[in-house]
Structure formats: structure tokens, C-alpha cells
Design an enzyme around this catalytic site. Structure first.
Site, short mmCIF file in Angstrom:
data_model
loop_
_atom_site.label_atom_id
_atom_site.label_comp_id
_atom_site.label_asym_id
_atom_site.label_seq_id
_atom_site.Cartn_x
_atom_site.Cartn_y
_atom_site.Cartn_z
N ASN A 114 2.41 -9.18 8.69
CA ASN A 114 3.11 -8.00 8.15
C ASN A 114 2.31 -6.71 8.35
O ASN A 114 2.39 -5.78 7.55
CB ASN A 114 3.46 -8.19 6.66
N CYS A 120 1.79 -5.77 12.05
CA CYS A 120 2.11 -5.35 13.43
C CYS A 120 3.62 -5.39 13.68
O CYS A 120 4.30 -4.36 13.62
CB CYS A 120 1.39 -6.22 14.45
N ARG A 121 4.15 -6.60 13.98
CA ARG A 121 5.54 -6.68 14.44
C ARG A 121 6.57 -6.33 13.38
O ARG A 121 7.50 -5.54 13.66
CB ARG A 121 5.82 -8.10 14.99
N SER A 122 6.47 -6.93 12.17
CA SER A 122 7.55 -6.70 11.20
C SER A 122 7.58 -5.28 10.64
O SER A 122 8.67 -4.74 10.45
CB SER A 122 7.56 -7.76 10.09
N CYS A 167 7.05 -11.42 9.95
CA CYS A 167 6.12 -11.92 10.96
C CYS A 167 4.98 -12.66 10.24
O CYS A 167 5.14 -13.07 9.09
CB CYS A 167 5.61 -10.80 11.87
N ASP A 192 2.95 -11.93 19.51
CA ASP A 192 2.00 -11.37 18.56
C ASP A 192 1.03 -10.45 19.31
O ASP A 192 0.28 -10.92 20.17
CB ASP A 192 1.26 -12.53 17.90
P1 4NP Z 1 1.75 -9.61 12.92
O1 4NP Z 1 0.34 -9.72 13.70
O2 4NP Z 1 2.12 -11.03 12.51
O3 4NP Z 1 2.68 -9.07 13.96
O4 4NP Z 1 1.53 -8.69 11.75
C1 4NP Z 1 -0.77 -10.35 13.16
C2 4NP Z 1 -1.62 -9.66 12.31
C3 4NP Z 1 -2.76 -10.28 11.81
C4 4NP Z 1 -3.04 -11.59 12.17
C5 4NP Z 1 -2.18 -12.28 13.01
C6 4NP Z 1 -1.05 -11.65 13.50
N1 4NP Z 1 -4.19 -12.24 11.69
O5 4NP Z 1 -4.47 -13.38 12.07
O6 4NP Z 1 -4.95 -11.64 10.87
#
Ligand code: 4NP
Length: 152
Positions: A10, A12-14, A7, A123
Site C-alpha cells: 500500500n 506503490c501500486r494501490s 496491493c 511490483d
Molecule cells: P506495493 O509495493 O505492494 O505496490 O505497495 C511494495 C512495497 C513494499 C514492499 C513490497 C511491495 N515491501 O516488501 O516492503
């Protein structure tokens, strides 16, 4: 079989996808390997977002051991399948693949859930807890199908 979940951050989703897949693989007694990575370096070395950890723990899956890392070109050599949470992740992944043939190892996670109405895992970072539950349910469906797809 070595599968990398990818993702943006790294956190939340992944890592949620990795936790769900790791849990299913363990219960099935398979010797597959899993890992996850972010296309960005925003959260390198960090544990998963606490909302992600809580959503998973409420469903009896512990992902507190996972740590953020950034996707690297050599991941395309090391893993058999690299699964992107959304189209933007997929574009960024293909852009750092060592060559076109290896780039074909990268797919959308939700390609494994063709019956789901959404093609991308949204997201949840800037939203509320309900977003994490939606992500959990989508990923559970995709991981269950992925196991069946790869074994068939
Ligand atoms: P992820 O979510 O891609 O599912 O881990 C996010 C975590 C942090 C950010 C964006 C998406 N960020 O902009 O810091």
C-alpha cells in the site's frame, strides 16, 4: 460506488491506482468513494513511496495525503469492489474475506483492461523509476475502462 484498491505494501501500486481513479472520478463529477490498502502490515501509516509520488506529480496528480493501512475483513462489507494488483494479492484477499459471497467482490485490476498483454500489475518496489511509469500507464488504462464498465 465504493472501490478499494489493494496491493502488498500500500505504498506503490494501490495508492497510485487510488490517485488515478480519484482524479478521474473528480473530473467526471461522480460521487464515488475510493480507498486503498495493503495485504501486509509492512508500511502502515506511511506516505506513498517517493518514486510513486514523483511519477504521479509529474503527471499532475498529488497522492502525498495518502497513508498506508492494512486490508481488514470488514472492507468486504464496506466496499462494492475490491481490486487486486496481482494474483498473490487476490489470493491473500480472498483468504480473509468473511465469506465466499463477499469474496466474490475481489477481482484483478487488469480484468478491466482485457486488451492489455499483462494480467498483473508488476511490483515496482525493488526496481527503477521506469517500473513506476509502466505501472502508471497500466493503471490509467484499467481505471479508464473501469469507469466505463461500472457505468454501463
Ligand atoms: P506495493 O509495493 O505492494 O505496490 O505497495 C511494495 C512495497 C513494499 C514492499 C513490497 C511491495 N515491501 O516488501 O516492503
Amino acid at each position: 460506488m465504493k472501490i478499494l484498491l489493494v496491493c502488498l505494501g500500500n505504498i506503490c501500486r494501490s495508492p497510485m491506482a487510488e490517485g488515478i481513479l480519484r482524479d478521474m472520478i473528480g473530473k467526471e463529477g461522480l460521487s464515488w468513494e475510493t480507498d486503498s490498502a495493503g495485504t501486509s502490515d509492512y508500511h502502515v501509516g506511511e506516505a506513498p513511496d517517493l518514486r510513486a509520488q514523483r511519477t504521479m506529480m509529474e503527471r499532475h496528480i498529488d497522492i502525498s495525503d495518502l497513508r498506508g493501512r492494512q486490508l481488514r475483513p470488514s472492507d468486504f462489507e464496506e466496499f462494492d469492489l475490491l481490486l487486486a494488483m496481482d494474483e498473490s494479492n487476490l489470493r491473500n484477499m480472498k483468504a480473509i474475506a468473511p465469506n465466499l459471497e463477499l469474496a466474490r467482490k475481489a477481482r484483478l485490476m487488469m480484468d478491466h483492461a482485457p486488451d492489455h498483454r499483462m494480467r498483473e500489475v508488476p511490483d515496482p518496489y525493488f526496481g527503477g523509476d521506469e517500473g513506476f511509469v509502466e505501472v502508471f500507464d497500466m493503471l490509467t488504462m484499467a481505471c479508464r475502462n473501469l469507469l466505463a464498465d461500472v457505468r454501463s
